[in-house]
Design an enzyme around this catalytic site. Structure first.
Site, PDB file in Angstrom:
ATOM      1  N   TYR A 175       0.847  -1.208   0.000  1.00 59.62           N
ATOM      2  CA  TYR A 175       0.000   0.000   0.000  1.00 59.62           C
ATOM      3  C   TYR A 175       0.873   1.245   0.000  1.00 59.62           C
ATOM      4  O   TYR A 175       0.607   2.198  -0.721  1.00 59.62           O
ATOM      5  CB  TYR A 175      -0.906   0.009   1.241  1.00 59.62           C
ATOM      6  CG  TYR A 175      -1.902   1.142   1.197  1.00 59.62           C
ATOM      7  CD1 TYR A 175      -3.167   0.956   0.644  1.00 59.62           C
ATOM      8  CD2 TYR A 175      -1.564   2.417   1.667  1.00 59.62           C
ATOM      9  CE1 TYR A 175      -4.069   2.005   0.565  1.00 59.62           C
ATOM     10  CE2 TYR A 175      -2.459   3.469   1.585  1.00 59.62           C
ATOM     11  CZ  TYR A 175      -3.704   3.259   1.038  1.00 59.62           C
ATOM     12  OH  TYR A 175      -4.594   4.295   0.943  1.00 59.62           O
TER      13      TYR A 175
ATOM     14  N   PHE B  68      -8.970  19.903 -25.008  1.00 62.52           N
ATOM     15  CA  PHE B  68      -9.293  18.487 -25.020  1.00 62.52           C
ATOM     16  C   PHE B  68     -10.467  18.294 -24.055  1.00 62.52           C
ATOM     17  O   PHE B  68     -10.562  18.979 -23.045  1.00 62.52           O
ATOM     18  CB  PHE B  68      -8.112  17.582 -24.646  1.00 62.52           C
ATOM     19  CG  PHE B  68      -8.519  16.135 -24.740  1.00 62.52           C
ATOM     20  CD1 PHE B  68      -8.759  15.565 -25.981  1.00 62.52           C
ATOM     21  CD2 PHE B  68      -8.777  15.388 -23.606  1.00 62.52           C
ATOM     22  CE1 PHE B  68      -9.239  14.260 -26.083  1.00 62.52           C
ATOM     23  CE2 PHE B  68      -9.242  14.077 -23.708  1.00 62.52           C
ATOM     24  CZ  PHE B  68      -9.472  13.518 -24.945  1.00 62.52           C
ATOM     25  N   THR B  69     -11.337  17.336 -24.350  1.00 64.37           N
ATOM     26  CA  THR B  69     -12.611  17.192 -23.625  1.00 64.37           C
ATOM     27  C   THR B  69     -12.441  17.139 -22.103  1.00 64.37           C
ATOM     28  O   THR B  69     -12.998  17.968 -21.386  1.00 64.37           O
ATOM     29  CB  THR B  69     -13.336  15.927 -24.111  1.00 64.37           C
ATOM     30  OG1 THR B  69     -12.441  14.816 -24.018  1.00 64.37           O
ATOM     31  CG2 THR B  69     -13.788  16.073 -25.559  1.00 64.37           C
TER      32      THR B  69
ATOM     33  N   ASP C 215       0.414  19.019 -21.538  1.00 65.80           N
ATOM     34  CA  ASP C 215      -0.260  17.725 -21.657  1.00 65.80           C
ATOM     35  C   ASP C 215       0.666  16.853 -22.501  1.00 65.80           C
ATOM     36  O   ASP C 215       0.731  16.992 -23.718  1.00 65.80           O
ATOM     37  CB  ASP C 215      -1.632  17.881 -22.310  1.00 65.80           C
ATOM     38  CG  ASP C 215      -2.369  16.546 -22.391  1.00 65.80           C
ATOM     39  OD1 ASP C 215      -1.709  15.493 -22.278  1.00 65.80           O
ATOM     40  OD2 ASP C 215      -3.599  16.559 -22.573  1.00 65.80           O
TER      41      ASP C 215
ATOM     42  N   LYS D  91      -1.475   6.236 -23.514  1.00 66.40           N
ATOM     43  CA  LYS D  91      -1.167   6.535 -24.923  1.00 66.40           C
ATOM     44  C   LYS D  91       0.307   6.259 -25.188  1.00 66.40           C
ATOM     45  O   LYS D  91       0.721   5.113 -25.185  1.00 66.40           O
ATOM     46  CB  LYS D  91      -1.551   7.981 -25.243  1.00 66.40           C
ATOM     47  CG  LYS D  91      -3.048   8.171 -25.480  1.00 66.40           C
ATOM     48  CD  LYS D  91      -3.803   8.404 -24.221  1.00 66.40           C
ATOM     49  CE  LYS D  91      -5.184   8.912 -24.398  1.00 66.40           C
ATOM     50  NZ  LYS D  91      -5.883   9.025 -23.099  1.00 66.40           N
TER      51      LYS D  91
ATOM     52  N   ARG E  30     -15.569  13.379 -33.437  1.00 61.52           N
ATOM     53  CA  ARG E  30     -14.865  14.493 -32.796  1.00 61.52           C
ATOM     54  C   ARG E  30     -15.387  15.766 -33.457  1.00 61.52           C
ATOM     55  O   ARG E  30     -14.739  16.364 -34.297  1.00 61.52           O
ATOM     56  CB  ARG E  30     -13.345  14.377 -32.959  1.00 61.52           C
ATOM     57  CG  ARG E  30     -12.716  13.210 -32.227  1.00 61.52           C
ATOM     58  CD  ARG E  30     -12.364  13.441 -30.764  1.00 61.52           C
ATOM     59  NE  ARG E  30     -13.422  13.225 -29.799  1.00 61.52           N
ATOM     60  CZ  ARG E  30     -13.205  12.885 -28.532  1.00 61.52           C
ATOM     61  NH1 ARG E  30     -11.974  12.653 -28.089  1.00 61.52           N
ATOM     62  NH2 ARG E  30     -14.183  12.781 -27.685  1.00 61.52           N
TER      63      ARG E  30
ATOM     64  N   PHE F 210     -20.566  12.952 -25.308  1.00 66.40           N
ATOM     65  CA  PHE F 210     -20.249  12.038 -26.418  1.00 66.40           C
ATOM     66  C   PHE F 210     -20.093  10.601 -25.956  1.00 66.40           C
ATOM     67  O   PHE F 210     -20.316   9.672 -26.728  1.00 66.40           O
ATOM     68  CB  PHE F 210     -18.968  12.501 -27.138  1.00 66.40           C
ATOM     69  CG  PHE F 210     -17.784  12.659 -26.221  1.00 66.40           C
ATOM     70  CD1 PHE F 210     -17.590  13.843 -25.522  1.00 66.40           C
ATOM     71  CD2 PHE F 210     -16.884  11.629 -26.046  1.00 66.40           C
ATOM     72  CE1 PHE F 210     -16.509  13.986 -24.664  1.00 66.40           C
ATOM     73  CE2 PHE F 210     -15.799  11.765 -25.192  1.00 66.40           C
ATOM     74  CZ  PHE F 210     -15.617  12.944 -24.498  1.00 66.40           C
TER      75      PHE F 210
HETATM   76  N1  F0G Z   1      -5.173  14.559 -22.845  1.00 67.72           N
HETATM   77  C1  F0G Z   1      -5.279  14.106 -24.111  1.00 67.72           C
HETATM   78  C2  F0G Z   1      -4.633  14.863 -25.218  1.00 67.72           C
HETATM   79  C3  F0G Z   1      -6.021  12.940 -24.359  1.00 67.72           C
HETATM   80  O1  F0G Z   1      -6.121  12.508 -25.608  1.00 67.72           O
HETATM   81  C4  F0G Z   1      -6.631  12.263 -23.283  1.00 67.72           C
HETATM   82  C5  F0G Z   1      -7.431  11.071 -23.512  1.00 67.72           C
HETATM   83  C6  F0G Z   1      -6.474  12.770 -21.988  1.00 67.72           C
HETATM   84  C7  F0G Z   1      -5.735  13.917 -21.813  1.00 67.72           C
HETATM   85  C8  F0G Z   1      -7.130  12.112 -20.800  1.00 67.72           C
HETATM   86  O2  F0G Z   1      -6.459  10.971 -20.460  1.00 67.72           O
HETATM   87  O3  F0G Z   1      -8.132   9.141 -20.883  1.00 67.72           O
HETATM   88  O4  F0G Z   1      -6.109   8.770 -19.459  1.00 67.72           O
HETATM   89  O5  F0G Z   1      -7.965  10.161 -18.629  1.00 67.72           O
HETATM   90  N2  F0G Z   1      -7.827  10.720 -24.640  1.00 67.72           N
HETATM   91  C9  F0G Z   1      -8.559   9.524 -24.987  1.00 67.72           C
HETATM   92  C10 F0G Z   1      -8.795   9.521 -26.462  1.00 67.72           C
HETATM   93  C11 F0G Z   1      -9.796   9.314 -24.200  1.00 67.72           C
HETATM   94  O6  F0G Z   1      -9.453   8.603 -26.935  1.00 67.72           O
HETATM   95  O7  F0G Z   1      -8.300  10.415 -27.162  1.00 67.72           O
HETATM   96  P1  F0G Z   1      -7.230   9.699 -19.820  1.00 67.72           P
END
Ligand code: F0G
Length: 458
Positions: free
Chosen positions: A74, A126-127, A216, A259, A383, A450
């Site tokens: 832990y 980014f979303t 990022d 990623k 997108r 989405f």
């Molecule tokens: N920043 C970028 C540029 C991303 O593409 C993503 C996630 C995140 C942050 C968030 O990271 O998913 O580990 O919480 N992108 C995925 C996609 C969901 O399909 O592009 P996460």
């Protein structure tokens, strides 16, 4: 005489996973059950899954072997220290705060730095990143260069920040800009890179205003590949060196290890400031877990540590981006409209040009993603206007200039033959595009709609 020698992936395949081809009737039923949203399909009904490159990479034998060494303590797990060492060595930041994935890091940094009424400028949203900034009380301002919003512009660095726009935001909001949010590469623009020169200029400008830069770094290895390929002075420089140089121009980063770092789950926040780190670690125990695991198991952290090193190998990244480019060039050769230059992690079809007869209010990109699945079981992602969501102030739909369908390529997973089948699917749908109708939304969740929204054909 051979004119050109082909390249091939710098690996061979040791384990395979079967995929299932479905009938047109099965796919129609599956799509109706999923409310015309590819996020709601079951993976067993998908033939080639290009929904995302997130957490879908094939891990290497070395990553799997390292997972057996996972220390599941832990507190004070050895696996954390191995991951911390990899992050410090490869990205150069002093302090590492593990999180369950990228948005965990975005949540912590947004809560820590943003006060209600603040303004966060960034090179396109980014979303999840923007939503965490908004939930913490900030307004996001897009300061990316205009070319990024034009799918046909061939600008080599469409992820660049428009320095005049950024300066205006800084001048007009003194004391109200907690940090500039810079992504490398820019996902929503089509996986487009930011140049080192632009990053250096952002650093100089923000230093003059006493404002932090938070990177990022989710796809920074892919960004470094484009710098190596396109930017004067970087030809022949190792990817690892370019990545380190870019991180050194920022005060910290958020990372989705799902990623570039080739793991199936994981992420981190990395910072140079000691005091800020202590505050982040304190928030971490509330939202993620103790500061030596942050929502990851020990074996996850082992996979990330090894994956970071593998992601920065030049031959790996050349093959990764090369595969994406192979797919895109095939489609371009057939006149299929897509975002150019071809980006790092996927092909972004231009749904407005693809389906000019479907108005944006009828979600052309959502309809196109559904059509690709119905044709041959290939799963992609919208997108466009659905992803952009509603403006929190007006409550109206944001109408982005980019209305795209993303065919995202998982790392080290699919073969060139899969790319051929994918390109042929896009061509078949393109040839029958006049039959494709728009959609209407029948269910809309409050946040990040989405993921769970449902639709039906109009
Ligand atoms: N920043 C970028 C540029 C991303 O593409 C993503 C996630 C995140 C942050 C968030 O990271 O998913 O580990 O919480 N992108 C995925 C996609 C969901 O399909 O592009 P996460």
């Amino acid at each position: 005489m051979l004119q050109k020698r082909s390249w091939a992936e710098p690996f061979r395949i040791k384990m395979v996973e079967s995929v299932r081809m479905t009938s047109p009737e099965e796919r129609l039923r599956a799509m109706e059950e999923a409310g015309y949203n590819t996020f709601l399909l079951r993976s067993r009904d998908v033939y080639i899954d290009l929904l995302t490159d997130s957490g879908t990479s094939a891990m290497s034998d070395r990553q799997w072997a390292a997972m057996m060494l996972g220390d599941e303590a832990y507190a004070g797990s050895e696996s954390f220290y191995r991951m911390e060492e990899a992050v410090q060595r490869r990205y150069g930041y002093k302090h590492v705060i593990p999180t369950h994935q990228g948005r965990g890091a975005e949540h912590i940094i947004s809560k820590l730095l943003i006060r209600p009424g603040d303004v966060v400028p960034g090179n396109m949203y980014f979303t999840t990143t923007r939503l965490h900034q908004e939930l913490a009380g900030a307004r996001f301002v897009d300061v990316i260069i205009g070319e990024a919003h034009d799918p046909a512009s061939l600008h080599p660095f469409k992820g660049d920040v428009d320095l005049a726009k950024l300066e205006q935001v800084l001048v007009e909001n003194p004391g109200k800009v907690p940090y500039v949010s810079v992504a490398a590469t820019v996902n929503m623009a089509g996986g487009q890179p930011i140049s080192m020169a632009n990053m250096r200029a952002v650093r100089e400008l923000t230093s003059r205003h006493g404002v932090r830069v938070i990177l990022d770094a989710t796809r920074i290895a892919e960004n470094a590949f484009f710098i190596q390929e396109r930017e004067a002075g970087y030809e022949g420089r190792p990817i690892a060196e370019i990545v380190l140089e870019m991180c050194n121009l920022t005060d910290g980063c958020t990372m989705s290890a799902k990623k570039d770092p080739l793991a199936n789950i994981g992420g981190f926040l990395a910072l140079n400031d000691r005091e800020l780190t202590e505050l982040a670690q304190n928030l971490l125990v509330i939202y993620e877990g103790l500061h030596t695991y942050g929502g990851m198991s020990g074996r996850d952290m082992e996979a990330v540590a090894v994956g970071i090193d593998e992601s920065l190998q030049d031959d790996h990244i050349r093959a990764r981006v090369g595969q994406v480019r192979y797919l895109g060039e095939k489609m371009l050769g057939w006149g299929i409209p897509l975002v150019q230059p071809i980006g790092g992690h996927g092909i972004f079809l231009d749904a407005k040009a693809f389906l000019p007869h479907v108005p944006q209010a009828q979600y052309p990109a959502q309809a196109l993603a559904a059509a690709l699945y119905l044709d041959s079981g290939i799963r992609s992602m919208e997108r466009g206007v659905v992803s952009a969501g509603r403006d929190p102030e007006t409550g109206l739909d944001r109408m982005p200039r980019l209305e795209l369908v993303r065919l995202t390529i998982p790392r080290r997973v699919y073969t060139q033959a899969h790319m051929d089948v994918t390109a042929e699917t896009a061509l078949a749908v393109f040839e029958g595009r006049e039959q494709i109708r728009g959609l209407r939304m029948t269910y809309e969740p409050k946040h990040l709609r989405f993921f769970q929204a449902r639709f039906e054909p109009v």
